[in-house]
Write a protein that holds these residues in place. Structure first.
Motif, PDB file in Angstrom:
ATOM      1  N   SER A   1      -5.756   0.009  -3.342  1.00  0.00           N
ATOM      2  CA  SER A   1      -4.728  -0.989  -3.044  1.00  0.00           C
ATOM      3  C   SER A   1      -5.310  -2.294  -2.500  1.00  0.00           C
TER       4      SER A   1
ATOM      5  N   CYS B   1     -11.066   2.296   8.393  1.00  0.00           N
ATOM      6  CA  CYS B   1      -9.639   2.003   8.418  1.00  0.00           C
ATOM      7  C   CYS B   1      -8.923   2.994   7.519  1.00  0.00           C
ATOM      8  N   GLU B   2      -7.863   3.604   8.021  1.00  0.00           N
ATOM      9  CA  GLU B   2      -7.152   4.612   7.240  1.00  0.00           C
ATOM     10  C   GLU B   2      -6.533   4.042   5.972  1.00  0.00           C
ATOM     11  N   TRP B   3      -6.302   2.734   5.936  1.00  0.00           N
ATOM     12  CA  TRP B   3      -5.683   2.115   4.758  1.00  0.00           C
ATOM     13  C   TRP B   3      -6.702   1.471   3.831  1.00  0.00           C
ATOM     14  N   LYS B   4      -7.728   0.836   4.389  1.00  0.00           N
ATOM     15  CA  LYS B   4      -8.645   0.046   3.569  1.00  0.00           C
ATOM     16  C   LYS B   4      -9.983   0.729   3.302  1.00  0.00           C
TER      17      LYS B   4
ATOM     18  N   GLU C   1       0.458  -6.233   8.758  1.00  0.00           N
ATOM     19  CA  GLU C   1       0.727  -4.892   9.275  1.00  0.00           C
ATOM     20  C   GLU C   1       1.595  -4.985  10.523  1.00  0.00           C
TER      21      GLU C   1
ATOM     22  N   ALA D   1       0.889   5.261   0.644  1.00  0.00           N
ATOM     23  CA  ALA D   1       0.115   6.363   1.209  1.00  0.00           C
ATOM     24  C   ALA D   1       0.324   7.650   0.457  1.00  0.00           C
TER      25      ALA D   1
ATOM     26  N   GLY E   1       0.309  10.368   5.337  1.00  0.00           N
ATOM     27  CA  GLY E   1      -0.953  10.049   4.697  1.00  0.00           C
ATOM     28  C   GLY E   1      -1.920  11.208   4.642  1.00  0.00           C
TER      29      GLY E   1
ATOM     30  N   VAL F   1       0.850  -1.187   0.000  1.00  0.00           N
ATOM     31  CA  VAL F   1       0.000   0.000   0.000  1.00  0.00           C
ATOM     32  C   VAL F   1       0.881   1.230   0.000  1.00  0.00           C
TER      33      VAL F   1
ATOM     34  N   ARG G   1       4.256  -1.186   7.340  1.00  0.00           N
ATOM     35  CA  ARG G   1       3.216  -0.198   7.604  1.00  0.00           C
ATOM     36  C   ARG G   1       3.508   1.006   6.733  1.00  0.00           C
ATOM     37  N   PRO G   2       2.623   1.370   5.803  1.00  0.00           N
ATOM     38  CA  PRO G   2       1.289   0.837   5.543  1.00  0.00           C
ATOM     39  C   PRO G   2       1.303  -0.679   5.253  1.00  0.00           C
TER      40      PRO G   2
ATOM     41  N   SER H   1     -10.218   0.775  -0.555  1.00  0.00           N
ATOM     42  CA  SER H   1      -9.307   1.633  -1.300  1.00  0.00           C
ATOM     43  C   SER H   1      -8.683   0.841  -2.451  1.00  0.00           C
TER      44      SER H   1
END
Length: 218
Positions: A164, A137-140, A109, A9, A38, A7, A78-79, A162
């Motif tokens: 990714s 979730c900040e990533w998903k 992660e 950011a 991010g 991922v 991380r990410p 997202s």
């Protein structure tokens, strides 16, 4: 060759934690206004008492050394990264198998045991019903939940994750603490500590793992 879908950011990516010296250095940095990755601009971060306690714990904790064939959760990125799972994954509830697949993905992660996402076609969807509420979730992205009879929010999924994480759109991830049994390659998994996270722990993982008291700031 194992495939990792990393991922991005778009801005600074935090470095993985390493030696005890690095942990102490990070703890020192985190006790001051810091920078968030991010976002469109740098913003000061002020840690709560819980986060400071977690940072202090992280600065003093000892990483477990992986043995042959093992992975350390502190070597995860991380990410987070997304990885196809070749092993057979099963989930049991109410005395019967409600999920059985060789087409799962896992999310890796830093500090977390992996979470396993199962394609809906390999889940007995008659055992699940949509739940109320959601989380982010900040990533998903935005997550929704499923209930089972007598067991609220037993699993979650991302309807429109997202970019990714598009491969796991609508894939279902079960909390191992809320089901009868889950297996990875025939091995029964243990649940990640705490009530919030849903990581799956096997003998191939070493920690320590985020989720226990005092680890919020990791």
């Amino acid at each position: 060759m194992q495939l990792l879908l990393q991922v991005h950011a778009g801005l600074a990516v935090p470095q993985r934690l390493g030696s005890a010296a690095k942990l102490r250095a990070q703890a020192t940095a985190l006790n001051k206004p810091s920078l968030l990755a991010g976002s469109n601009r740098h913003r000061p971060v002020h840690l709560t008492k819980q986060h400071r306690a977690g940072v202090a714990y992280a600065s003093s904790m000892q990483r477990e050394k992986p043995g042959p064939g093992q992975e350390s959760v502190w070597d995860y990125p991380r990410p987070p990264a997304l990885q196809p799972v070749p092993e057979r994954i099963t989930v049991e509830l109410g005395g019967k198998v409600i999920a059985d697949t060789t087409g799962a993905y896992r999310v890796l992660e830093t500090s977390h045991p992996p979470t396993y996402y199962i394609p809906p076609k390999d889940v007995d969807m008659q055992q699940l019903k949509p739940s109320s509420g959601s989380s982010y979730c900040e990533w998903k992205g935005s997550a929704s939940y499923y209930d089972a009879p007598g067991k609220p929010k037993i699993a979650w999924y991302y309807a429109q994750p997202s970019s990714s994480f598009k491969p796991i759109a609508k894939y279902i991830c079960f909390y191992p603490s809320k089901i009868d049994k889950a297996t990875v390659g025939g091995e029964v998994v243990k649940a990640q500590p705490g009530d919030f996270y849903g990581g799956w722990i096997t003998s191939k993982l070493v920690g320590p793992f985020k989720g226990s008291p005092g680890t919020l700031g990791w």
